[in-house]
Write a protein that holds these residues in place. Structure first.
Motif, PDB file in Angstrom:
ATOM      1  N   ASP A   1     -12.659  12.833   0.703  1.00 43.64           N
ATOM      2  CA  ASP A   1     -11.954  14.146   0.838  1.00 43.64           C
ATOM      3  C   ASP A   1     -11.053  14.276   1.808  1.00 43.64           C
ATOM      4  N   LYS A   2     -11.138  13.922   2.447  1.00 43.04           N
ATOM      5  CA  LYS A   2     -10.319  14.075   3.920  1.00 43.04           C
ATOM      6  C   LYS A   2      -8.928  13.304   4.289  1.00 43.04           C
ATOM      7  N   PHE A   3      -9.567  12.063   3.595  1.00 36.34           N
ATOM      8  CA  PHE A   3      -8.546  11.013   3.782  1.00 36.34           C
ATOM      9  C   PHE A   3      -8.289  10.725   2.033  1.00 36.34           C
ATOM     10  N   GLU A   4      -7.807  11.947   1.406  1.00 35.11           N
ATOM     11  CA  GLU A   4      -7.723  11.279   0.252  1.00 35.11           C
ATOM     12  C   GLU A   4      -6.146  10.498  -0.342  1.00 35.11           C
ATOM     13  N   THR A   5      -5.520  10.617   0.082  1.00 32.58           N
ATOM     14  CA  THR A   5      -4.059  10.401   0.382  1.00 32.58           C
ATOM     15  C   THR A   5      -3.632   8.901   0.728  1.00 32.58           C
ATOM     16  N   LEU A   6      -5.106   8.738   1.592  1.00 33.92           N
ATOM     17  CA  LEU A   6      -5.208   7.977   2.193  1.00 33.92           C
ATOM     18  C   LEU A   6      -5.861   6.898   1.308  1.00 33.92           C
ATOM     19  N   PHE A   7      -6.243   7.104  -0.181  1.00 26.38           N
ATOM     20  CA  PHE A   7      -7.067   6.324  -0.989  1.00 26.38           C
ATOM     21  C   PHE A   7      -5.937   6.206  -1.857  1.00 26.38           C
ATOM     22  N   HIS A   8      -5.169   6.488  -2.169  1.00 20.77           N
ATOM     23  CA  HIS A   8      -4.000   6.759  -2.862  1.00 20.77           C
ATOM     24  C   HIS A   8      -3.095   5.638  -2.469  1.00 20.77           C
ATOM     25  N   GLN A   9      -2.750   5.732  -1.346  1.00 22.91           N
ATOM     26  CA  GLN A   9      -1.956   5.372  -0.864  1.00 22.91           C
ATOM     27  C   GLN A   9      -2.457   3.259  -0.972  1.00 22.91           C
ATOM     28  N   HIS A  10      -3.612   3.334  -0.550  1.00 21.57           N
ATOM     29  CA  HIS A  10      -4.168   1.303  -0.598  1.00 21.57           C
ATOM     30  C   HIS A  10      -3.914   1.391  -2.520  1.00 21.57           C
ATOM     31  N   ILE A  11      -3.952   2.162  -3.349  1.00 18.36           N
ATOM     32  CA  ILE A  11      -3.684   2.219  -4.853  1.00 18.36           C
ATOM     33  C   ILE A  11      -2.360   1.729  -4.801  1.00 18.36           C
ATOM     34  N   ASP A  12      -1.548   2.597  -4.911  1.00 14.96           N
ATOM     35  CA  ASP A  12      -0.228   2.416  -4.386  1.00 14.96           C
ATOM     36  C   ASP A  12       0.055   0.876  -3.621  1.00 14.96           C
ATOM     37  N   ASN A  13       0.277   0.987  -2.626  1.00 14.65           N
ATOM     38  CA  ASN A  13       0.272  -0.759  -2.011  1.00 14.65           C
ATOM     39  C   ASN A  13      -0.372  -1.791  -2.401  1.00 14.65           C
ATOM     40  N   HIS A  14      -1.661  -1.306  -3.477  1.00 17.72           N
ATOM     41  CA  HIS A  14      -1.906  -2.904  -3.720  1.00 17.72           C
ATOM     42  C   HIS A  14      -2.591  -3.636  -2.461  1.00 17.72           C
ATOM     43  N   GLY A  15      -3.540  -2.326  -1.756  1.00 14.53           N
ATOM     44  CA  GLY A  15      -4.066  -2.730  -1.009  1.00 14.53           C
ATOM     45  C   GLY A  15      -3.824  -1.995   0.821  1.00 14.53           C
ATOM     46  N   CYS A  16      -4.406  -3.005   1.758  1.00 15.23           N
ATOM     47  CA  CYS A  16      -4.329  -2.196   2.709  1.00 15.23           C
ATOM     48  C   CYS A  16      -3.383  -2.745   3.510  1.00 15.23           C
ATOM     49  N   THR A  17      -2.172  -1.721   4.117  1.00 13.99           N
ATOM     50  CA  THR A  17      -1.381  -2.040   5.068  1.00 13.99           C
ATOM     51  C   THR A  17      -0.799  -1.603   5.816  1.00 13.99           C
ATOM     52  N   HIS A  18      -2.379  -1.685   6.660  1.00 11.27           N
ATOM     53  CA  HIS A  18      -3.011  -1.185   8.238  1.00 11.27           C
ATOM     54  C   HIS A  18      -2.568  -2.466   9.402  1.00 11.27           C
ATOM     55  N   PRO A  19      -2.062  -2.198  10.220  1.00  6.68           N
ATOM     56  CA  PRO A  19      -1.524  -3.778  10.861  1.00  6.68           C
ATOM     57  C   PRO A  19      -2.614  -3.963  11.092  1.00  6.68           C
ATOM     58  N   SER A  20      -3.906  -3.858  10.988  1.00 12.02           N
ATOM     59  CA  SER A  20      -5.149  -4.312  11.658  1.00 12.02           C
ATOM     60  C   SER A  20      -6.134  -5.151  10.490  1.00 12.02           C
ATOM     61  N   HIS A  21      -5.693  -5.107   9.734  1.00 13.18           N
ATOM     62  CA  HIS A  21      -6.278  -5.766   8.337  1.00 13.18           C
ATOM     63  C   HIS A  21      -6.124  -6.885   8.177  1.00 13.18           C
ATOM     64  N   THR A  22      -7.102  -7.637   7.633  1.00 10.19           N
ATOM     65  CA  THR A  22      -7.193  -9.113   8.203  1.00 10.19           C
ATOM     66  C   THR A  22      -7.444  -9.453   6.826  1.00 10.19           C
ATOM     67  N   PRO A  23      -7.655 -10.952   5.820  1.00  7.33           N
ATOM     68  CA  PRO A  23      -8.695 -10.720   4.754  1.00  7.33           C
ATOM     69  C   PRO A  23      -9.508 -11.101   5.298  1.00  7.33           C
ATOM     70  N   SER A  24     -10.016 -11.372   6.032  1.00  6.99           N
ATOM     71  CA  SER A  24     -11.299 -11.648   6.948  1.00  6.99           C
ATOM     72  C   SER A  24     -12.107 -10.880   6.644  1.00  6.99           C
TER      73      SER A  24
END
Lengths: 781, 434, 175
Positions: free
Chosen positions: B401-424
């Protein structure tokens, strides 16, 4: 008493029932997995969730698991309307995230509760595309096959095995979504009831390994309700056959005898009909002939030997078989007997005469205390399962036994003081000391001291191990307890599924008469059906073999008697024919064939061929006979009617009271048997492969060994057995010396031998051997 | 505010019984043992003390459910199985002042007429348990435990029980099963432990912090207790702060202190250059609160105004150095592992939820996956055997509920675009674990 | 009169027109019409890409067959891989409906484009397994059922499938 509503449909319930139970009884297709009528509710699967409508204004409806919800009057549930469907679909979808894609290769498909519930909940498409968790399968012996991936963790297996059947070698491992159910080590199960895991498991995790070898889908099997022919309890089973062979045996749920479960002997022992060496065609002097030719030959023999004929049946064959053979015997002026040994007949008749208000399995489960005499598990396993429910409820159970028995192992764990081990020759004395009115006894003080009046005790004895004096002692014990205002029910586990029916008929056809005639050489033609007089435990019969000119054997196992027969006829088994069996309570139960085996005959076929009576006439005559004999008007064969044992067997407990041997310098031979060993079941290869006892070995208590100065370096020779007239019997094993194995669970002064070993040496069960007749020989090498 | 649990923490080592009594310990027992139990219970009820284990149920009300003619033996079980991530308050009093616990146990047991008290300690706190056991022996030697304590005709025995591990032992009925020696699966309720608990006898289970408050309330009075709180709350509470703050730790503060004060004053605020994205107010199984909720008073009725709950008061701070969805996956990893495995929605549904979350991180998600995730949370929540899975889903539900836009962003960007995200961090194709 | 001639000759003209049109007749058996890929002809049992029999004797085809022309008895080999010991199809009964092909979960039984298998002897129309089994994969060259099922076979242990985790270690104490 009351009613509630599911989807606006009225459902009546009894007090104490939960909602799911009442709904299932009313025939509603309520979904569930982990609930089981015998095992109770767990609340683990969450499949039985229904929506409970609010009763007050402003309240929301809530989801309840109906197996844990006590039924209350007036409640309204939604099953197919509302959000319950959605929730249940979710539950099935969660199962599908880890259930393997196994249906085509799974034995359970078509008979699988997971499949049924998936369809019932309308779940169609699995959205989870991640990796499924897997397990290595555990080898669980020759009877049960394990495929652990399919488990839906309903806990039914461990609730049955540990909580209901009190086993401890199987349980639950790990936690979370890696929970699995397995034995502590590989190998076959210790419990005599492990086969029920196959029925209780709703998926294909535990499947029937014996069925797997001759697999068929369940909808293709020819099935029918039948009666198990392997012990005197007479459980209702459902054999399934196809293409001329037996494939599997399942319990047939009923309210009369065994409710939901059967033992391994009934489930896997019935596969004796699939043994490779089963006689399936007629033979004359070793040459295979067709049935008609053999029948003509037999008719010829019988006609020529009229007046010198004996027909022998056994308690393993049903009432119709006995009547048919009796008719044949009478037609040719011969003698008939349903018992091989007069000793067995006397013991069986005495046990039935002395039974009091024989307890059914349900009576046993709900009693307040019990006394068990003999190896009950090994003679009537389902009675043991009923006694285990008593132990589970914390009731006092005393056991008196001579040979190792699994029930004693269970009682010994918590109450070693309630186990009494003694040689059968001392049982009458010990039982008398159980009398609550005796004080300061060295054995068995006031047994049920803390029971209030009005409570109910059951006493069960194993007839084949007891002498008549000890049976009388049990009967007197009943009286003593009743004087203390306790209700007592006394029943005996008999040898042979139709022992009661056989004993009923043997009043007219005593086995002593037949045996004497054989000994006096008045009989030279013997027809044997389902019995093994020249095989196990029949030392009295072997000397007579040379006087029998024609031995006709009508059987379905390759017994030692069949191997020396002159004419062989193939007999259909209980699953392949119709018949009537009377169990230890006197319950009259009819059964019909589940499938048919081409080429086999029934005794009624024989009667038709040899004496010309038609099947219809025979059955009508038989019906009248039984009605007359039992005094029952309107006789039914559905298992609801019981004989009045007391009147039926009146006066038959007085015969042949053997004097008690107080000679301290003797040992007694006791029979070593196991839960899978009945006369027929011992020919079922898969089951027989897990027999725990070795043949040609003598098992004895360490104290006995010490007394006889035996150890691992010595062997024991038992000396010549003698028959009732004290004549020595020549047996091949009489010169053989046997090594010993020490076993704490054999009573002191007893030598425990398997049936095969007994047959080998020729001693009778409970034979008493003076110590000076034993010889100790050093092992060579 | 007077410190209760942490009043003796300034000593360099845990106090033995003599030092404890010199510092004023066990004096409360004078006004408890020998007093009529009914009055003491009424006092407790009126004081407004609520359980500190996470549920926040009124302690006096809970204890009043015990039938006056309840058959003996009656058991008191103290829940020191502190396995909630973010919660480390009970550990402090166990290691640093065990006699406070014992004083609380004696007082509570007296009121409840308990014959035996079990202190169930998390398996990892082995040394603390040893210290507690030594303290129990001291108390016994001093006549505070055993037969006929202070001539009141009442006996008490304390059994220090070390858990064999697992988070689920913190659930009260699973705890009872664990003490009895069985698998730590929860039990069905009804029957409730207060009617049929340990070995079928009436049993009361409470968190150790609640128990420690009891003697103080009865000794110093309701008014004192009610003045301990602020912003309308009664009593004090140990708040814990963990995460990227300058001064993580525990702080005994009045109940009702705002989160802003706790995080920014006592815990020193976030590390340099970090920005607050959200925080879990009471340990891992509570809902997210956002920076705009910092001024909500942290008492029982505060967080519920924004859909959260106070829980154990263990604040976990989440900053902008990680992706909230990754944070949620980490929480789910913990919960899926710790499930006892008894009921299907928790055992198999939670890994499914984790898988769905991971799809967002790897970029395989689409709009239907948001609906699937919501649907999963909705149908798992009301259909479980105990409260473990609902607790596990609380951060997920509130996160959606509170981070709903974040979920939509993940869909639009086809994945996590946060700098901390690593494939592992992608566990979808990871063959290990749930 | 004119109408009469018109009708008669009109008929002749139609016949003449058609006499010179291209023929639809195909000269069977020298020429054969091409059948579509989903033509339901003779039934075969196929093998999977590894060369093993696909049929696992699940009995679904024999159960769905509307005329009961399939008879199966299943068994398993020494590696516990299920296969049919007996697989008979009575082609004098078979109506080539294709329900068996639809039902088969391992894509073992398939209907081919061959329709030329008549016989004058009814006994010859009872095909046994050796008459039905072919060496190829039929219409589905890539599918192997055992690579999706959870049961192990020779060469594939439990946990080796792409959608499976490695088997759980039941002896670990870790959660």
């Amino acid at each position: 008493m009351g009613k509630f509503y599911i989807d606006d449909q009225e459902v009546n319930f009894e007090p104490g029932q939960n909602v799911l139970q009442a709904a299932l009884k009313a025939g509603i297709n309520a979904p569930y997995f982990c609930y089981h009528e015998a095992l109770g509710s767990a609340g683990a699967c969450r499949m039985c969730t229904m929506e409970l409508e609010p009763t007050k204004e402003g309240e929301n409806s809530r989801l309840v698991v109906t197996c844990l919800q006590a039924a209350q009057d007036g409640q309204r549930y939604r099953l197919n309307k509302g959000i319950g469907d959605h929730v249940r679909q979710g539950v099935v979808e969660y199962y599908m995230t880890r259930h393997p894609h196994d249906c085509p290769v799974c034995d359970e498909a078509g008979d699988c509760q997971l499949q049924d519930m998936t369809i019932l909940s309308h779940h169609t498409y699995r959205r989870f595309k991640g990796a499924k968790r897997t397990y290595m399968d555990q080898p669980m012996g020759p009877l049960i096959y394990n495929t652990a991936n399919r488990c839906i963790t309903c806990y039914r297996c461990t609730r049955f095995y540990q909580d209901y059947a009190l086993g401890d070698d199987f349980g639950v491992y790990a936690s979370g979504n890696r929970t699995t159910f397995r034995r502590s080590e590989e190998g076959h199960f210790d419990s005599p009831f492990s086969g029920n895991l196959i029925d209780v498991c709703p998926t294909g995790t535990f499947t029937d390994k014996v069925f797997r070898r001759k697999f068929s889908r369940t909808w293709q099997l020819e099935k029918n309700e039948s009666i198990c022919g392997h012990c005197s309890v007479g459980c209702h089973t459902e054999p399934g056959g196809r293409d001329n062979s037996l494939r599997r045996v399942h319990p047939f749920p009923n309210t009369k005898v065994n409710a939901h479960f059967i033992c391994d002997r009934g489930r896997f022992g019935e596969h004796f009909s699939e043994a490779n060496d089963r006689p399936l065609s007629a033979q004359i002097n070793g040459v295979v002939v067709d049935n008609q030719k053999a029948l003509d030959h037999i008719k010829d023999i019988l006609t020529k030997s009229a007046g010198r004929i004996g027909i022998l049946s056994s308690p393993d064959e049903d009432v119709s078989c006995h009547y048919a053979l009796a008719n044949i015997a009478e037609h040719f002026n011969g003698l008939f007997s349903p018992f091989v040994m007069p000793q067995t007949e006397d013991r069986t008749a005495a046990a039935l005469a002395l039974s009091r208000n024989t307890p059914s399995l349900t009576d046993i489960e709900t009693a307040d205390g019990a006394i068990i005499v003999g190896a009950l598990t090994e003679t009537a396993p389902m009675m043991d399962l009923a006694v285990r429910q008593l132990i589970k409820a914390g009731k006092t159970v005393h056991m008196l036994h001579a040979s190792p028995t699994l029930l004693a192992d269970i009682v010994r764990k918590q109450h070693p003081d309630q186990i009494h081990q003694a040689a059968p020759k001392n049982w009458a004395q010990i039982i008398s000391s159980f009398d609550a009115s005796h004080e300061a006894e060295e054995m068995g003080p006031n047994l049920f001291a803390n029971l209030d009046t009005g409570k109910r005790i059951i006493i069960l004895g194993v007839a084949v191990e007891m002498d008549i004096a000890s049976m009388h002692a049990l009967h007197d014990l009943c009286q003593a307890f009743e004087n203390k205002q306790l209700t007592v029910q006394l029943g005996f586990a008999l040898n042979g599924a139709n022992a009661t029916g056989s004993a009923m008929i043997s009043a007219q056809y005593p086995s002593k008469q037949l045996l004497d005639a054989v000994r006096k050489k008045e009989i030279d033609t013997l027809m044997v059906c389902g019995a093994d007089p020249f095989g196990f435990g029949a030392a009295d019969w072997l000397p007579a073999r040379e006087h029998i000119k024609q031995l006709i054997v009508f059987d379905n196992v390759n017994s030692p008697t069949l191997q020396i027969a002159d004419v062989i006829l193939p007999h259909a088994t209980w699953s392949e024919r119709r018949g009537i069996s009377i169990n230890y309570e006197g319950r009259i139960q009819g059964f019909n064939h589940a499938y048919q085996r081409a080429g086999t005959l029934t005794a009624v076929n024989l009667a038709t061929a040899l004496i010309g009576i038609s099947a219809n006439n025979f059955y009508e005559q038989q019906h009248n006979n039984i009605e007359t004999l039992t005094g029952l008007n309107e006789l039914h064969y559905n298992g609801c009617q019981c004989l009045n044992l007391h009147t039926q067997f009146e006066g038959r407990a007085e015969a042949n009271q053997v004097s008690i041997d107080t000679n301290k310098d003797s040992v007694q031979v006791v029979r070593l048997t196991w839960h899978g060993g009945s006369n027929k079941a011992s020919y079922a290869t898969a089951l027989a492969s897990i027999k725990p006892w070795k043949d040609n070995i003598i098992y004895l208590h360490p104290d006995t060994a010490k007394r006889l100065q035996l150890n691992a370096e010595t062997k024991l020779k038992l000396g010549n057995p003698t028959n009732a007239n004290d004549n020595p019997i020549n047996r091949s094993g009489m010169d053989q010396a046997f090594p010993i194995i020490l076993n704490d669970n054999v009573a002191v002064d007893c030598l425990a031998l398997t049936r095969t070993t007994l047959h080998h040496v020729g001693h009778l069960v409970n034979a008493i051997i003076p110590i000076d007749k034993l010889s100790i020989i050093a092992k060579e090498g | 505010m007077d410190k209760i649990l942490s009043r003796n923490f300034h000593h360099p080592h845990p106090l033995n019984i003599d030092e404890y009594q010199q510092a004023g310990g066990y004096r409360s027992l004078d006004s408890i043992i020998g007093q009529p139990r009914k009055e003491l219970l009424a006092t407790l009820k009126n004081s407004g003390l609520r359980g500190c284990g996470g549920a926040g149920f009124s302690t006096g009300l809970k204890w009043s459910f015990k039938a006056p003619d309840a058959p003996h033996p009656v058991y008191l079980v103290v829940n020191l199985d502190e396995a909630e991530p973010g919660s480390f308050k009970d550990r402090q009093v166990l290691y640093r002042d065990p006699h406070t616990i014992i004083e609380g146990v004696i007082a509570s047991s007296y009121i409840l007429e308990a014959d035996k008290a079990f202190i169930f300690i998390r398996g990892e706190y082995r040394k603390g348990a040893q210290g507690l056991e030594a303290a129990v022996n001291e108390a016994k030697a001093a006549g505070l435990l055993g037969y006929n304590i202070r001539n009141s005709g009442w006996n008490l025995e304390i059994d220090v029980h070390l858990s064999a591990g697992r988070y689920i032992c913190g659930e009260e009925t699973a705890l009872l099963n664990a003490i009895e020696g069985y698998r730590a699966n929860p039990r069905a309720k009804p029957p409730f432990p207060i009617a049929k608990g340990l070995w079928g006898s009436p049993t009361i289970v409470n968190n150790v912090e609640t128990i420690c408050h009891v003697p103080f309330i009865l000794h110093k009075g309701i008014e004192w207790f009610q003045n301990q709180g602020t912003n309308g709350a009664y009593g004090s509470h140990i708040f814990q702060v963990s995460g990227p703050v300058k001064n993580p730790g525990f702080f005994e503060l009045p109940l009702g202190t705002t989160a802003r004060e706790i995080i920014y004053e006592h815990a020193g605020g976030l590390l340099e250059g970090r920005e607050l994205i959200g925080f879990l107010p009471g340990g891992a199984s509570t809902q997210f609160m956002l920076p705009k909720d910092l001024d909500i008073p942290m008492h029982w009725d505060g967080p519920p105004t924004v859909g959260a709950r106070l829980g154990t008061g263990g604040i976990i701070v989440m900053d902008d150095s990680l992706c909230p969805i990754d944070f949620m996956i980490n929480l789910m990893q913990f919960f899926t592992r710790e499930s006892c495995g008894f009921c299907t929605p928790c055992r198999d549904g939670l890994p499914f939820v984790k898988y769905q979350l991971e799809k967002f991180e790897t970029g395989e998600a689409d709009m239907t996956d948001i609906d699937t995730l919501r649907e999963l949370c909705d149908i798992i929540y009301p259909n479980t055997f105990c409260a473990f899975a609902p607790g596990a889903l609380m951060p997920i539900k509130s996160g959606m509920d509170k981070f709903e836009t974040l979920f939509h962003q993940h869909i639009d960007n086809h994945g996590c675009t946060h700098p901390s995200h690593t494939p592992s961090t992608d566990a979808i194709n990871n063959k290990v674990d749930c | 009169m004119y109408k009469l001639i018109q009708e008669i000759f009109g008929g002749f003209i139609v016949t003449l027109k058609h006499a010179f049109r291209p023929r639809d007749t195909i000269q069977y058996p020298e020429q054969r019409k091409a059948r579509s890929e989903r033509f339901r002809g003779r039934i075969v049992l196929t093998k999977d890409p590894d060369g093993q029999e696909r049929c696992v004797s699940c009995y679904l085809c024999s159960s769905v067959c509307p005329v009961d022309c399939i008879d199966i008895q299943g068994t398993e080999d020494e590696n516990e891989r299920r296969y049919p010991a007996k697989f008979d199809i009575n082609f004098s009964r078979c109506i080539l409906c294709g329900l068996c092909e639809e039902a088969c979960p391992t894509l073992a039984i398939q209907l081919t484009q061959d329709y030329e298998f008549c016989s004058t002897n009814r006994e010859k129309l009872l095909y046994h397994k050796e008459d039905l089994l072919i060496d190829g994969t039929g219409k589905h060259p890539d599918y192997s059922f055992y690579h999706h099922a959870g049961v192990p076979i020779k060469g594939k242990a439990i946990g080796d499938n792409p959608d499976e985790q490695k088997p759980v270690d039941v002896y670990t104490n870790l959660p």
